[in-house]
Design an enzyme around this catalytic site. Structure first.
Site, short mmCIF file in Angstrom:
data_model
loop_
_atom_site.label_atom_id
_atom_site.label_comp_id
_atom_site.label_asym_id
_atom_site.label_seq_id
_atom_site.Cartn_x
_atom_site.Cartn_y
_atom_site.Cartn_z
N GLU A 1 -4.51 -110.67 -33.33
CA GLU A 1 -5.08 -111.32 -32.14
C GLU A 1 -6.60 -111.49 -32.22
OE1 GLU A 1 -3.65 -109.85 -28.38
OE2 GLU A 1 -1.93 -108.87 -29.31
N ARG A 2 -7.19 -111.17 -33.36
CA ARG A 2 -8.64 -111.28 -33.48
C ARG A 2 -9.02 -111.34 -34.96
NH1 ARG A 2 -10.92 -107.67 -30.14
NH2 ARG A 2 -12.88 -107.58 -31.25
#
Length: 299
Positions: free
Chosen positions: A152-153
């Site tokens: 997610e990052r």
């Protein structure tokens, strides 16, 4: 009185219906490890509610970083305190539950910088959590079933390479399973290219925190089901799971009341061949609300 032959014929439609229902049955996947008040891993697996448990998270890896397993409130992996989980993992597996190590998460420090970095990360995961050997092994000598990608990052590259290298460790009789938790907007920014490899066995799409493709009281189920259809037609291989928050405060938006799920959503999405079940975030919130217990018979 019916003969044995005619009785068998009468039972045949019932048997066929039972097999059809069985083929449509799905499982519940849960994320465990991010709250000390969620219960132990043994309690999680002994509940009989879950088919998959994602141990979350290995939230630091790649780019020369020293990998870090963060099981907040449960144990201190850096001090070797999480090796006691080995027996619990084996208990889960003996019950037929697949136990995955989830890498990434919404917080943390991770990314892959090259194909070589992906290869080295795969080797680390294999030797420390899967079927390889290492003196450290943060979760002890238990061999996990596979790796879950919750990316997610960080950078978006080389996760397709990581998937290939991990799958390359599969052996006859001991498959390395891969799962992923992409966001519902298609294609996922971080995992799109990796999912295109077709190597993922389970894909639990996060149908929450994403307005255009989630349930809401105003739009109803329309956007969620439209997104599900897109994922179903586009996903290359693997089973597709509906990822949801187990409580209203488990996510910023996208909570689906259990009655809406069982009456309006599951009857629709279970008709698709790629349907695999429901993923819930997380064990802590599920313990509070009993969400999985409310939906299990319908999944």
């Amino acid at each position: 009185m019916a003969t044995k032959a005619s009785a068998s014929l009468l039972l045949l439609p019932i048997l066929v219906l039972s097999l059809v229902e069985l083929s449509l049955a799905g499982g519940i996947a849960i994320y465990w490890g991010q709250n000390g008040n969620e219960g132990t891993l043994n309690q999680t697996c002994n509940s009989g509610l879950y088919s998959f448990v994602n141990i979350a998270f290995l939230n630091k890896f790649g780019g020369g970083r020293t990998p870090r397993l963060d099981l907040t409130g449960h144990c201190n992996a850096a001090a070797g305190g999480c090796k006691i989980a080995s027996g619990s993992i084996k208990n889960c597996q003996n019950k037929g539950i697949k136990v995955m190590l989830s890498i990434g998460g919404g917080l943390g420090d991770y990314s892959l910088t090259s194909k070589t970095d992906a290869k080295n990360t795969a080797a680390y995961l294999w030797n420390n959590f899967l079927g390889g050997k290492s003196a450290k092994r943060p979760l002890g000598n238990a061999v996990l079933d596979g790796i879950d990608f919750d990316i997610e990052r960080g950078s978006t590259g080389f996760y397709d390479d990581l998937a290939r290298y991990l799958k390359g460790y599969s052996k006859p009789g001991k498959k390395v399973y891969l799962s992923a938790a992409p966001q519902c907007p298609f294609p996922d920014r971080y995992m799109g290219k990796a999912l295109d490899t077709g190597l993922f066995d389970y894909v639990w799409v996060q149908f929450y925190n994403n307005g255009p493709c989630q349930y809401s009281s105003s739009a109803g189920t329309k956007n969620l089901i439209a997104s599900w259809k897109k994922w179903n037609s586009s996903l290359k291989g693997g089973k597709l799971f509906l990822g949801l928050p187990a409580a209203r405060n488990a996510a910023g938006s996208g909570y689906v009341p259990p009655k809406v799920l069982t009456s309006q959503i599951l009857p629709v999405i279970k008709k698709y061949k790629k349907y695999g079940g429901v993923m819930l975030w997380s064990k802590y919130f599920d313990k509070i609300t009993g969400y999985s217990s409310a939906i299990k018979k319908s999944v």
